[in-house]
Structures are given as structure tokens and as C-alpha cells.
Motif scaffolding. Structure first.
Motif, short mmCIF file in Angstrom:
data_model
loop_
_atom_site.label_atom_id
_atom_site.label_comp_id
_atom_site.label_asym_id
_atom_site.label_seq_id
_atom_site.Cartn_x
_atom_site.Cartn_y
_atom_site.Cartn_z
N GLY A 128 -5.69 -8.37 0.18
CA GLY A 128 -4.63 -7.60 -0.46
C GLY A 128 -5.18 -6.83 -1.66
N ASN A 129 -4.26 -6.24 -2.42
CA ASN A 129 -4.66 -5.49 -3.60
C ASN A 129 -3.76 -5.86 -4.75
OD1 ASN A 129 -2.23 -3.81 -3.30
ND2 ASN A 129 -3.32 -2.91 -1.56
N ASN A 130 -3.85 -5.12 -5.83
CA ASN A 130 -3.11 -5.48 -7.03
C ASN A 130 -1.59 -5.35 -6.89
OD1 ASN A 130 -5.02 -6.13 -9.38
ND2 ASN A 130 -5.96 -4.33 -8.46
N LEU A 131 -1.13 -4.67 -5.85
CA LEU A 131 0.30 -4.51 -5.65
C LEU A 131 0.80 -5.16 -4.37
CD1 LEU A 131 1.12 -0.85 -6.78
CD2 LEU A 131 1.80 -2.98 -7.89
N GLY A 132 0.08 -4.98 -3.28
CA GLY A 132 0.60 -5.40 -1.98
C GLY A 132 -0.32 -6.34 -1.25
N LEU A 380 16.15 0.71 -3.17
CA LEU A 380 15.11 -0.25 -2.83
C LEU A 380 14.46 -0.82 -4.09
CD1 LEU A 380 13.27 1.64 0.07
CD2 LEU A 380 14.96 -0.19 0.28
N GLN A 381 14.13 -2.10 -4.02
CA GLN A 381 13.44 -2.75 -5.14
C GLN A 381 12.44 -3.77 -4.59
OE1 GLN A 381 15.97 -4.13 -8.27
NE2 GLN A 381 14.39 -5.37 -9.25
N ALA A 382 11.23 -3.70 -5.08
CA ALA A 382 10.21 -4.65 -4.65
C ALA A 382 10.61 -6.07 -5.03
CB ALA A 382 8.87 -4.31 -5.29
N TYR A 383 10.30 -7.02 -4.14
CA TYR A 383 10.62 -8.41 -4.44
C TYR A 383 9.43 -9.10 -5.07
CZ TYR A 383 11.81 -13.30 -4.09
OH TYR A 383 12.07 -14.61 -4.40
N ARG A 384 9.67 -9.71 -6.21
CA ARG A 384 8.70 -10.58 -6.86
C ARG A 384 9.44 -11.80 -7.38
NH1 ARG A 384 5.37 -7.90 -4.75
NH2 ARG A 384 3.39 -7.11 -5.58
N LEU A 385 8.89 -12.99 -7.09
CA LEU A 385 9.55 -14.22 -7.52
C LEU A 385 9.73 -14.24 -9.02
CD1 LEU A 385 10.68 -16.98 -6.69
CD2 LEU A 385 8.37 -17.92 -6.95
N GLY A 386 8.73 -13.73 -9.73
CA GLY A 386 8.80 -13.71 -11.19
C GLY A 386 9.43 -12.45 -11.75
N GLY A 387 10.08 -11.64 -10.88
CA GLY A 387 10.69 -10.40 -11.33
C GLY A 387 9.62 -9.34 -11.60
N THR A 388 10.01 -8.31 -12.31
CA THR A 388 9.10 -7.19 -12.55
C THR A 388 7.98 -7.54 -13.51
OG1 THR A 388 10.58 -6.38 -14.27
CG2 THR A 388 10.87 -5.47 -12.07
N GLU A 390 5.75 -9.60 -12.99
CA GLU A 390 4.55 -9.80 -12.19
C GLU A 390 3.87 -8.49 -11.82
OE1 GLU A 390 5.03 -12.18 -8.78
OE2 GLU A 390 5.57 -13.99 -9.87
N LEU A 391 4.52 -7.38 -12.03
CA LEU A 391 3.97 -6.08 -11.64
C LEU A 391 3.22 -5.45 -12.80
CD1 LEU A 391 7.14 -4.78 -9.80
CD2 LEU A 391 5.01 -5.51 -8.73
N PRO A 392 2.20 -4.64 -12.50
CA PRO A 392 1.50 -3.93 -13.59
C PRO A 392 2.46 -3.04 -14.38
CG PRO A 392 0.30 -3.74 -11.50
CD PRO A 392 1.64 -4.34 -11.18
N ASP A 393 2.16 -2.86 -15.63
CA ASP A 393 2.97 -1.99 -16.48
C ASP A 393 2.41 -0.57 -16.38
OD1 ASP A 393 4.49 -0.75 -18.35
OD2 ASP A 393 3.71 -1.85 -20.08
N PHE A 394 3.18 0.31 -15.74
CA PHE A 394 2.73 1.68 -15.55
C PHE A 394 3.31 2.64 -16.58
CE2 PHE A 394 2.35 0.01 -11.11
CZ PHE A 394 0.98 0.15 -10.99
N ALA A 395 3.89 2.10 -17.65
CA ALA A 395 4.51 2.98 -18.65
C ALA A 395 3.48 3.89 -19.31
CB ALA A 395 5.23 2.13 -19.70
N GLN A 396 2.26 3.39 -19.48
CA GLN A 396 1.19 4.19 -20.08
C GLN A 396 0.01 4.22 -19.11
OE1 GLN A 396 1.44 5.89 -22.93
NE2 GLN A 396 3.53 5.15 -23.27
N PRO A 397 0.06 5.08 -18.10
CA PRO A 397 -1.03 5.09 -17.12
C PRO A 397 -2.33 5.60 -17.72
CG PRO A 397 0.46 6.93 -16.74
CD PRO A 397 1.10 6.07 -17.79
N ASP A 398 -3.44 5.14 -17.15
CA ASP A 398 -4.75 5.65 -17.56
C ASP A 398 -4.99 7.05 -17.04
OD1 ASP A 398 -5.73 3.13 -18.81
OD2 ASP A 398 -5.52 2.37 -16.76
N VAL A 475 12.95 3.71 -11.87
CA VAL A 475 13.36 2.68 -10.90
C VAL A 475 12.27 1.63 -10.81
CG1 VAL A 475 14.81 4.22 -9.50
CG2 VAL A 475 12.38 3.97 -8.96
N ASN A 476 12.67 0.40 -10.49
CA ASN A 476 11.72 -0.63 -10.10
C ASN A 476 11.69 -0.62 -8.58
OD1 ASN A 476 11.05 -1.63 -12.72
ND2 ASN A 476 13.06 -2.63 -12.78
N GLY A 477 11.08 0.41 -8.04
CA GLY A 477 11.24 0.72 -6.62
C GLY A 477 10.38 -0.12 -5.71
N ALA A 478 10.34 0.31 -4.46
CA ALA A 478 9.59 -0.40 -3.43
C ALA A 478 8.10 -0.19 -3.61
CB ALA A 478 10.04 0.08 -2.06
N ILE A 479 7.34 -1.12 -3.06
CA ILE A 479 5.89 -0.95 -2.92
C ILE A 479 5.66 -0.41 -1.52
CG2 ILE A 479 3.68 -2.16 -2.79
CD1 ILE A 479 4.86 -4.11 -4.90
#
Length: 632
Positions: A128-132, A380-388, A390-398, A475-479
Motif C-alpha cells: 500500500g501507500n500513505n493513503l490507500g 463521499l468521505q474516506a473511512y478511517r477508524l481514527g477519523g481524519t 489518521e490522514l496526512p494534513d494537506f493544509a500546507q502542501p510542499d 471536503v474530507n473526500g474519498a481516496i
């Protein structure tokens, strides 16, 4: 335990390629996929196609479709590709999977095409990768020329358990898989239905699009937000589900109240679909995954519909009705007009007596299906047991890139430029001058803005991405791996991913004729990418160094580097030439002082003149040159 596979496909199999080719193949997930010419029978018409002939322990028939099924315990799955086409090369891409770059199946960007009468063994790691994750619903398809448009595609399911704590865990564990494999067959130019009458000449349709663009290119206004198109430039004569028409649909028998996991796969060339469930199952139906990735369970729209774009996948969990009968599931080609083509499968409860007679269901719709937009994507919203969290923070992309979808029909379509793949672009392969360059580990975001009137199914290879913004709305959209950009009006979306797969990764519109036209760019890694290889390059594939940055081609080095290399090569060659000259002088002097062969021949024999061998006519290179015929 391993299975030894001896491939003996075809009466006149090429002995030099595969006969006697013994491979160690996983007993549960290995497959042999033979690419050959075939026939699709629709009603009374036999349509020539290019198909996968599938065999091996990993091949299962699901709802009448040959499907490569990989068990949840597998760490990898292996495929032997055998090209039985007479004159055409091929490459194969496992759509949605994220293998190492040299297994991705893009001609000359990540793989050398498999030549006719040759084979290629590939072991795909399930990393897998960092998202899926790489479990879920996928499909394999040809990635060379027109081959996907001519039918080269098949489902791939990588089994895997739902995440711990998933709301429908028990129902999913009990559910039976049902593949719904959607294809559009036999394209033609919308303004001229006489094009491609044999269904074997998609290049004729493409030629008409080339001519249409030539007429408008000089005066095209790239800065105008075009109004959404009400139609499409390419239409199809048939829509199929599991290689069958709606008038004679595939039948899935179910027990009353049984759980079914409908795995919809849009293997279509240009068609987006409105999926319509029967009223009897709508109340409990829930979408559970898109593009192989889990989502929060989503109920259907008000009319029992879900939407599915080109190259996307959608998993829907339903409960079979309690009452015996036949319950059709329709896939309607999007349109603003009634009479749009549709395909179907039928869920039958209560035994074969309830199977509908041929012709009960129409191949066309009675009402306009409508047009796919962003409405479902916003839900659509990606499912994560720990909520969002667990997802990378993309607010400040590189890295943040803006891609304007411009031009028309795929021409000059990404930031007013085109980049075509072989064989549409001539050899030698040329690197992409407009690549999106990232560093390993970067959090990368791409802003799409659709200036064009058409929809575009934007697909990213080797990475999973998250939808984080639609038309300016966070949105906390789909992966996903494929996002449909709604047609016209400068609709926008932001996707984000982690740059964790070194090597050139293709990014393109998956609408087939837009891909042909060059609606393509690449994500490439800078020279800072340094990772240890985690795989062994299989035979027949382009070897890639661990620090792969840009496509391996002359254009991937700087001019200064090229000049230095050229000067060094010139000096080496000059020195070698001088050494050879001196050695030849020494040898000639030695020969002159040595005894000569007699000038006379034996009695009665003619004098034989010995001459050095000399080439006549044109010389040829040491490689075999390939002619790309139009039907590739």
C-alpha cells in the motif's frame, strides 16, 4: 506449494517465446493472460475484439466474467502475459494498483512493449501507500494504442477484510461477490454515424477528431470557461455488462435476504454511468468503497441511483429481496436525451424459473439518465477508524500545481499543451517537457480547473490521492485514483497525495480519445529521491534505478551533462582509433615479412580470389524495427 505452468496457447505457438517456459507461480493467485484476437457475440452480430484469454489458479468466473482474484493472504500476485497478436505489440496496466514504477505498464515510460509472439512475467507486490491499500476492486487493461478500446480489459479483485470497526462488517463478511463489468463497444463519430462500421477501426473516429481540432485550433479561446456540453463527440453502438446486452443480461442467482457485494467497474472508453438499483433493494443499499478504497457507507440518491465515471469502481452492498422474482440493475449511459443506451444484470431470487426471457429489458432508456456532476462526490468521505486524524494534513502542501483542462477533445488539453504516448507519438520516446516535479515524501496537491466543455476522468498512476476540495468547498473526500472533473463552467477540484512512489507516474484523462490526443502529463521525482529497491525487476521490463527521476531518455539529462558525456566519448573513441591504427600498421609489416600463400592453385583448378566480405545495399541496425499498424 508452487504450480509449474506450461503455456501452450494456439496451434502454431512460437517456440522461441513461451513453449516450455516454466514459472514458479503462487498456487492461489497466479494467472496466465494471453492477449489474442477474439469475438464478442452481441445478438446476431459477431464483433472482432482483442481479448484476454485467462487461465491459472487465480482465475475465477464471477457472474459470468473471468476475473483475476487475489486472496487476502497474498503478499504479491504473479501474471504471465503472452502476446499472441500477429503483428502488434502490447503493454498491460493494472488500473488502480500502485506497483513499483517499472511494473506500471505504460509504453516506453515504464515498460517496453511485449512484442508479438513473446511473453513477459510480472510479480506485482501488494504494498500500500500513505493513503490507500492495494486491496479492493481493480481492472487490467491494455495501455498500448487502441487495444483497450478494442476490448482488452478484465476485472481484478484483491480480497481484503474491511477495516476493524467498519459499520457493515458482519454483512460484508457474509456477502457474495458480484462483478458488474461495464464496457462501451464500437465507437463512432457523433456527427457521422457511418464511421467505424466494422467496429475494428477506432483510428477512423480519432482521425475525425483530429480534423475537427485542426478546424478550430487557430482561433481557439483557451481562457474562456466553456459552457457544459450537452452531448459528446464520440458515441457507441453498444453498451454491455459482463459482455452482454440488456436484452439478454447476465443472471445472478441469490437466496432471499442474501447479502451481495456488487463490484461495478467502468472499463468504458468514454461513457459515464448512472447506476439504477431496483426499488426493492434501495432502502438498505449502501456504497462501501470507491476505486478500491473504503468510504463511510453511502446511501443511493433519491431515485436509487449511484454514478460511476470512466475507469472508476464502486462497491455497493445490497440485500436480495425476500420475494421470488427477477430484479434488474441498470447501468445507463449519461445523456440529457431519452433513448440513451443501457446495460443490465439481473438478480434472480427463487430459482431459474424466474429468469426473464430474452428481450424483456430494453437496451435503451425511456427517460433521460442525466449528466454526472460533483453531487455524489461531495457526499463521499474516506473511512478511517481514527477519523481524519489518521490522514496526512494537506493544509500546507510542499508542492502545489495548477492544471487547467483546456483545448478540446483532449488536444492542447493540460495547460494548453499535449503530450502523447507511443504509438501516437513517434519513436524515439521523448521525455515530457512539462512534468510535475516533486521530491520524495512531499505532500503534493493539484488544482484542476476545467475550462473545457467535456468531462474528464483524471487518473493518476502509482499513487492514491484524496479529494480535499470541490468548487472551492473543503471536503474530507474519498481516496481515489480517478476523479471525474465535471463538464464545463470552470469547475474545480483539489486532490492531494504523498509522493511515495519514485519514478515517472502518468497523469492523464482516461477518456480513451482524450488520451490518444495527448491529455497527458507526468509526475516525476527530483534527483533527491533516494530509496532502496524493494523488488526485483522481472524479465522483459525496462530496468529502473532506485533513484529514478525522469524518463530514461536523452532528454532526461541536462545539456551540460550531455556535452560532457559527448566530449568524453569522442576522446575515448579517438584514442581507441589511434591504437587500432598502430596495431594495423604493425600487423601489415609482420605479414609483409612472412611467407605468402601460393598464388597458383592446384593443377586443373581455377585461381580463387579471396576478398573481404562487404555489405551491399542498405545496412540495418542490430535491433529489430517495428512497424506500428493502425489497429494497434
Amino acid at each position: 506449494m508452487a504450480v509449474v505452468v506450461l503455456v501452450m496457447s494456439g496451434a502454431s505457438h512460437c517456440a522461441a517465446s513461451v513453449v516450455g517456459h516454466s514459472l514458479q507461480m503462487d498456487e492461489a493467485s497466479g494467472a496466465v493472460l494471453t492477449i489474442r484476437e477474439g469475438t464478442l457475440l452481441l445478438g446476431e452480430r459477431a464483433i472482432p475484439r482483442i481479448v484476454f484469454e485467462a487461465s491459472g489458479p487465480g482465475i475465477k468466473s464471477i457472474a459470468g466474467v473471468q476475473t483475476l482474484v487475489v486472496p487476502s493472504t497474498a503478499a504479491a500476485f504473479s501474471v504471465l502475459y503472452v502476446n499472441e497478436l500477429e503483428a502488434n505489440e502490447t503493454t498491460v496496466h493494472i488500473h488502480g494498483q500502485t506497483p513499483p514504477q517499472n511494473l506500471d505498464g505504460v509504453p516506453y515510460l515504464s515498460a517496453l512493449p511485449i512484442r508479438p509472439k513473446r511473453s513477459q512475467y510480472v510479480a506485482y507486490p501488494l504494498v500500500g501507500n500513505n493513503l490507500g491499500a492495494n486491496t479492493g476492486t481493480y481492472f487490467a487493461h491494455g495501455h498500448f494504442g487502441y487495444q483497450h478500446s478494442l476490448g482488452l480489459a478484465m476485472p481484478v479483485i484483491v480480497k481484503g477484510p474491511p477495516p476493524a470497526g467498519y459499520p457493515l462488517l458482519a454483512a460484508l463478511d457474509a456477502a457474495e461477490d458480484v462483478v458488474v463489468f461495464l464496457e462501451d463497444v464500437c465507437p463512432y463519430f457523433a456527427d457521422d454515424p457511418s464511421t467505424n462500421p466494422t467496429c475494428t477501426e477506432p483510428f477512423e473516429v480519432y482521425a475525425r477528431l483530429v480534423d475537427a481540432w485542426a478546424d478550430e485550433a487557430a482561433s481557439f479561446n483557451y481562457s474562456q470557461c466553456m459552457e457544459p456540453a450537452t452531448g459528446t463527440d464520440v458515441l457507441y453502438r453498444y453498451q454491455t455488462a459482463n459482455s452482454r446486452l440488456a436484452s439478454d443480461p447476465a443472471v445472478v442467482e441469490a437466496v432471499p435476504g442474501g447479502k451481495l457485494r456488487l463490484r461495478f467497474i467502468a472499463a468504458s472508453g468514454m461513457t459515464n454511468y448512472r447506476i439504477v438499483l431496483p426499488p426493492e433493494v434501495r432502502e438498505t443499499a449502501r456504497a462501501v468503497a470507491v476505486d478500491g478504497q473504503w468510504i463511510l457507507p453511502l446511501e443511493p440518491g433519491s431515485d436509487g441511483e449511484f454514478w460511476l465515471a470512466v475507469a472508476q469502481r464502486l462497491d455497493v452492498l445490497i440485500e436480495a429481496p425476500q420475494t421470488p422474482g427477477a430484479y434488474p440493475v441498470f447501468a445507463q449511459a449519461e445523456s440529457l436525451e431519452p433513448g440513451s443506451l443501457q446495460s443490465a444484470i439481473t438478480i434472480v431470487v427463487g430459482g431459474p424459473a424466474h429468469i426473464p426471457a430474452p428481450g424483456v429489458y430494453s437496451v435503451t432508456t425511456s427517460i433521460p439518465p442525466g449528466i454526472m456532476n460533483f453531487a455524489q462526490e461531495l457526499r463521499l468521505q474516506a473511512y478511517r477508524l481514527g477519523g481524519t486524524d489518521e490522514l496526512p494534513d494537506f493544509a500546507q502542501p510542499d508542492k502545489l500545481f495548477r492544471l487547467e483542462l483546456t483545448g478540446d477533445n483532449g488536444f492542447n488539453s493540460i495547460n494548453r499543451a499535449s503530450y502523447q504516448l507511443v504509438p501516437f507519438a513517434p519513436l524515439p520516446y521523448s521525455a515530457n517537457p512539462n512534468a510535475l516535479v516533486v521530491d520524495l515524501g512531499d505532500k503534493v496537491c493539484i488544482d484542476y480547473v476545467n475550462f473545457n466543455a467535456d468531462p474528464h476522468a483524471m487518473h493518476l498512476h502509482m499513487h492514491s490521492f484524496m479529494v480535499v476540495e470541490i468548487d472551492g468547498q473543503p471536503v474530507n473526500g474519498a481516496i481515489r485514483d480517478t476523479l471525474l472533473m465535471a463538464r464545463g463552467g470552470c469547475h474545480s477540484a483539489r486532490i492531494c497525495f504523498v509522493a511515495d512512489a519514485p519514478g515517472p507516474a502518468l497523469l492523464h484523462c482516461h477518456m480513451s480519445f482524450h488520451l490518444f490526443a495527448g491529455m497527458v502529463t507526468t509526475v516525476e521525482y527530483s534527483s533527491t529521491a533516494r530509496v532502496a529497491p524493494s523488488y526485483t525487476a522481472p524479465m522483459g521490463l525496462v530496468p529502473r534505478p532506485a533513484a529514478s527521476t525522469a524518463p530514461t531518455s536523452p532528454a532526461s539529462i541536462s545539456r551540460g551533462e550531455a556535452a560532457a558525456i559527448g566530449l568524453f566519448a569522442f576522446l575515448v573513441c579517438s584514442i581507441l582509433a589511434g591504437v587500432c591504427f598502430l596495431a594495423a600498421r604493425w600487423w601489415s609489416r609482420r605479414v609483409d615479412s612472412s611467407p605468402r600463400w601460393p598464388h597458383s592453385s592446384p593443377a586443373g583448378s581455377p585461381l580463387v580470389a579471396v576478398r573481404p566480405l562487404r555489405r551491399t545495399g542498405s545496412t540495418s541496425s542490430s535491433h529489430t524495427s517495428h512497424t506500428l499498424t493502425p489497429d494497434t
